[in-house]
Design a protein around this motif. Sequence first.
Motif, PDB file in Angstrom:
ATOM      1  N   PRO A  81       0.810  -1.227   0.000  1.00  0.00           N
ATOM      2  CA  PRO A  81       0.000   0.000   0.000  1.00  0.00           C
ATOM      3  C   PRO A  81       0.840   1.273   0.000  1.00  0.00           C
ATOM      4  CG  PRO A  81      -0.893  -1.597   1.553  1.00  0.00           C
ATOM      5  CD  PRO A  81       0.441  -2.123   1.116  1.00  0.00           C
ATOM      6  N   ALA A  82       1.987   1.256   0.679  1.00  0.00           N
ATOM      7  CA  ALA A  82       2.858   2.433   0.687  1.00  0.00           C
ATOM      8  C   ALA A  82       3.438   2.689  -0.701  1.00  0.00           C
ATOM      9  CB  ALA A  82       3.978   2.243   1.706  1.00  0.00           C
ATOM     10  N   ALA A  83       3.820   1.617  -1.393  1.00  0.00           N
ATOM     11  CA  ALA A  83       4.363   1.771  -2.748  1.00  0.00           C
ATOM     12  C   ALA A  83       3.334   2.394  -3.678  1.00  0.00           C
ATOM     13  CB  ALA A  83       4.799   0.411  -3.285  1.00  0.00           C
ATOM     14  N   VAL A  84       2.112   1.888  -3.626  1.00  0.00           N
ATOM     15  CA  VAL A  84       1.054   2.406  -4.498  1.00  0.00           C
ATOM     16  C   VAL A  84       0.718   3.845  -4.127  1.00  0.00           C
ATOM     17  CG1 VAL A  84      -1.345   2.097  -5.210  1.00  0.00           C
ATOM     18  CG2 VAL A  84       0.153   0.107  -4.952  1.00  0.00           C
ATOM     19  N   SER A  85       0.694   4.155  -2.842  1.00  0.00           N
ATOM     20  CA  SER A  85       0.419   5.522  -2.391  1.00  0.00           C
ATOM     21  C   SER A  85       1.436   6.507  -2.949  1.00  0.00           C
ATOM     22  CB  SER A  85       0.415   5.575  -0.858  1.00  0.00           C
ATOM     23  OG  SER A  85       0.365   6.915  -0.396  1.00  0.00           O
ATOM     24  N   THR A  86       2.715   6.138  -2.896  1.00  0.00           N
ATOM     25  CA  THR A  86       3.766   7.034  -3.369  1.00  0.00           C
ATOM     26  C   THR A  86       3.728   7.189  -4.883  1.00  0.00           C
ATOM     27  OG1 THR A  86       5.184   6.496  -1.494  1.00  0.00           O
ATOM     28  CG2 THR A  86       6.268   7.389  -3.447  1.00  0.00           C
ATOM     29  N   ILE A  87       3.498   6.085  -5.594  1.00  0.00           N
ATOM     30  CA  ILE A  87       3.411   6.162  -7.056  1.00  0.00           C
ATOM     31  C   ILE A  87       2.221   7.018  -7.474  1.00  0.00           C
ATOM     32  CG2 ILE A  87       2.998   4.804  -9.149  1.00  0.00           C
ATOM     33  CD1 ILE A  87       4.581   2.518  -7.730  1.00  0.00           C
ATOM     34  N   LYS A  88       1.105   6.855  -6.799  1.00  0.00           N
ATOM     35  CA  LYS A  88      -0.063   7.671  -7.106  1.00  0.00           C
ATOM     36  C   LYS A  88       0.234   9.148  -6.860  1.00  0.00           C
ATOM     37  CE  LYS A  88      -4.952   8.356  -5.936  1.00  0.00           C
ATOM     38  NZ  LYS A  88      -6.094   7.899  -5.082  1.00  0.00           N
ATOM     39  N   ALA A  89       0.881   9.457  -5.743  1.00  0.00           N
ATOM     40  CA  ALA A  89       1.225  10.843  -5.427  1.00  0.00           C
ATOM     41  C   ALA A  89       2.184  11.414  -6.469  1.00  0.00           C
ATOM     42  CB  ALA A  89       1.842  10.922  -4.036  1.00  0.00           C
ATOM     43  N   HIS A  90       3.134  10.603  -6.897  1.00  0.00           N
ATOM     44  CA  HIS A  90       4.116  11.062  -7.881  1.00  0.00           C
ATOM     45  C   HIS A  90       3.432  11.469  -9.185  1.00  0.00           C
ATOM     46  CE1 HIS A  90       8.042  11.294  -9.869  1.00  0.00           C
ATOM     47  NE2 HIS A  90       7.467  10.696 -10.902  1.00  0.00           N
ATOM     48  N   PHE A  91       2.568  10.621  -9.698  1.00  0.00           N
ATOM     49  CA  PHE A  91       1.901  10.930 -10.958  1.00  0.00           C
ATOM     50  C   PHE A  91       0.940  12.108 -10.815  1.00  0.00           C
ATOM     51  CE2 PHE A  91       3.501   6.804 -12.264  1.00  0.00           C
ATOM     52  CZ  PHE A  91       3.774   7.006 -13.603  1.00  0.00           C
ATOM     53  N   ALA A  92       0.270  12.193  -9.665  1.00  0.00           N
ATOM     54  CA  ALA A  92      -0.643  13.321  -9.439  1.00  0.00           C
ATOM     55  C   ALA A  92       0.124  14.631  -9.324  1.00  0.00           C
ATOM     56  CB  ALA A  92      -1.466  13.072  -8.178  1.00  0.00           C
ATOM     57  N   ASP A  93       1.216  14.620  -8.560  1.00  0.00           N
ATOM     58  CA  ASP A  93       2.000  15.838  -8.372  1.00  0.00           C
ATOM     59  C   ASP A  93       2.630  16.324  -9.674  1.00  0.00           C
ATOM     60  OD1 ASP A  93       1.398  15.750  -5.695  1.00  0.00           O
ATOM     61  OD2 ASP A  93       3.372  15.074  -5.039  1.00  0.00           O
ATOM     62  N   LYS A  94       3.087  15.388 -10.488  1.00  0.00           N
ATOM     63  CA  LYS A  94       3.778  15.745 -11.727  1.00  0.00           C
ATOM     64  C   LYS A  94       2.845  15.893 -12.922  1.00  0.00           C
ATOM     65  CE  LYS A  94       7.654  15.817 -12.413  1.00  0.00           C
ATOM     66  NZ  LYS A  94       8.573  16.981 -12.475  1.00  0.00           N
ATOM     67  N   GLY A  95       1.616  15.370 -12.812  1.00  0.00           N
ATOM     68  CA  GLY A  95       0.693  15.443 -13.937  1.00  0.00           C
ATOM     69  C   GLY A  95       1.153  14.630 -15.136  1.00  0.00           C
ATOM     70  N   LEU A  96       1.741  13.471 -14.873  1.00  0.00           N
ATOM     71  CA  LEU A  96       2.312  12.648 -15.936  1.00  0.00           C
ATOM     72  C   LEU A  96       1.321  11.601 -16.424  1.00  0.00           C
ATOM     73  CD1 LEU A  96       5.821  11.951 -14.364  1.00  0.00           C
ATOM     74  CD2 LEU A  96       5.292  13.604 -16.165  1.00  0.00           C
ATOM     75  N   ASN A  97       1.473  11.207 -17.675  1.00  0.00           N
ATOM     76  CA  ASN A  97       0.729  10.068 -18.190  1.00  0.00           C
ATOM     77  C   ASN A  97       1.317   8.778 -17.625  1.00  0.00           C
ATOM     78  OD1 ASN A  97      -0.947  11.665 -19.827  1.00  0.00           O
ATOM     79  ND2 ASN A  97       0.565  11.651 -21.490  1.00  0.00           N
ATOM     80  N   SER A  98       0.499   7.749 -17.538  1.00  0.00           N
ATOM     81  CA  SER A  98       0.919   6.497 -16.912  1.00  0.00           C
ATOM     82  C   SER A  98       2.044   5.802 -17.669  1.00  0.00           C
ATOM     83  CB  SER A  98      -0.267   5.547 -16.773  1.00  0.00           C
ATOM     84  OG  SER A  98      -0.813   5.257 -18.054  1.00  0.00           O
ATOM     85  N   ASP A  99       2.240   6.142 -18.955  1.00  0.00           N
ATOM     86  CA  ASP A  99       3.288   5.504 -19.748  1.00  0.00           C
ATOM     87  C   ASP A  99       4.537   6.366 -19.865  1.00  0.00           C
ATOM     88  OD1 ASP A  99       2.278   7.494 -21.352  1.00  0.00           O
ATOM     89  OD2 ASP A  99       1.997   6.239 -23.123  1.00  0.00           O
ATOM     90  N   TYR A 100       4.684   7.376 -19.002  1.00  0.00           N
ATOM     91  CA  TYR A 100       5.831   8.282 -19.103  1.00  0.00           C
ATOM     92  C   TYR A 100       7.144   7.541 -18.883  1.00  0.00           C
ATOM     93  CZ  TYR A 100       9.055  12.132 -18.149  1.00  0.00           C
ATOM     94  OH  TYR A 100      10.124  12.980 -18.175  1.00  0.00           O
ATOM     95  N   TYR A 101       7.175   6.651 -17.896  1.00  0.00           N
ATOM     96  CA  TYR A 101       8.414   5.945 -17.564  1.00  0.00           C
ATOM     97  C   TYR A 101       8.523   4.644 -18.356  1.00  0.00           C
ATOM     98  CZ  TYR A 101       8.860   9.275 -13.765  1.00  0.00           C
ATOM     99  OH  TYR A 101       8.975  10.439 -13.047  1.00  0.00           O
ATOM    100  N   ASP A 102       9.753   4.363 -18.777  1.00  0.00           N
ATOM    101  CA  ASP A 102      10.010   3.079 -19.444  1.00  0.00           C
ATOM    102  C   ASP A 102       9.858   1.924 -18.464  1.00  0.00           C
ATOM    103  OD1 ASP A 102      10.728   4.388 -21.864  1.00  0.00           O
ATOM    104  OD2 ASP A 102      12.728   4.774 -21.052  1.00  0.00           O
ATOM    105  N   LEU A 103      10.172   2.198 -17.183  1.00  0.00           N
ATOM    106  CA  LEU A 103      10.028   1.174 -16.154  1.00  0.00           C
ATOM    107  C   LEU A 103       9.764   1.838 -14.811  1.00  0.00           C
ATOM    108  CD1 LEU A 103      10.256  -1.817 -15.225  1.00  0.00           C
ATOM    109  CD2 LEU A 103      12.698  -1.391 -14.831  1.00  0.00           C
TER     110      LEU A 103
END
Length: 337
Positions: free
Chosen positions: A210-232
């Motif tokens: 749950p902590a991993a998903v929380s941080t990833i969600k926050a990262h994408f929300a804060d940066k406004g990135l598309n889900s495919d921005y990162y290669d990995l």
Amino acid sequence: MTTFKKTGMQTINFDNPPVITSWACLVGPKEGEGPWAKDFDRILADYLFDEDSWEKAENKLLRETVKLALTKQDLQTMEAELLLAGDLLNQTISSNYAARELNIPYLGLYGACSTMAESLLIGAMMIDGGFFNRVVSATCSHHYSAERQFRFPVEQGVQLAASAQWTATAAGAIVLQVKGQGPRVTCATIGRVIDMGVDDTNNMGAAMAPAAVSTIKAHFADKGLNSDYYDLIVTGDLGAVGMNLAKELFVQEGLVPAPNYSDCGVLLYDGLQGVNAGGSGCGCSASMLCGPLLKKMINGELNRLLFVATGALMSPTASFQGETIPGIAHAVAIENA
């Protein structure tokens, strides 16, 4: 006028992205039997590393990894301005004693298995803030010293649960500099402590997911990135159980990282080493990052990597008192220029 580097609630942008100029990783025998042997700098012949205790071996493991990372840039230890390091043992003794021998100004960290990401994001802040020109971020773990502290004496031969993970014997170190050639740390997301009530110390992947998903969600929300921005997008040490749970949570949270998502605890071994649900320990994600992942970035196989190391913030004492297991995850974005 002060310029704020923070974006959204948890993410920091680096105006002058620090450069990862060199890195190194040393791993134990079992890790060397896995699929990435050619990507590690050195594979130990045994777990004692010419020392007379596992704890001393772990200290040496970190010390030699830091020295090797600096040597790759033709640097002496005295040329490192700051060492940021931590480990799993009480009072972070592996890092403390390594720093004693290295004689580098030192800040000890504890983020459990999230320490590689924590040391990287703090090091990047130190450099981007203009406080240092050269910082070493590092961490380590040792299977048998961790077993002695957190679980059972290995002499008892206790059979592990299927959801349990194998603490990696490994260390990773990264040299961050203001200028140079290499991938850059462009931003980082500081995680929140998340506790969903998991109290099974043999299932830390479920506690950390749950902590991993929380941080990833926050990262994408804060940066406004598309889900495919990162290669990995790679989490640290959830193992097979935690990774599957994370995938379910991604769907619930409306995140779509697949197919470019994996976990260091799953990747480090190939299923032939008898590691139950996979790898764990500070050295697991550190060795994957400082071995195959950064090599793939240099070779152009990856250009944008989101490294999300996870940690279970527990202790045997707290567990014996009936406490649940809080989790933490920090995300570091590493990109080729």
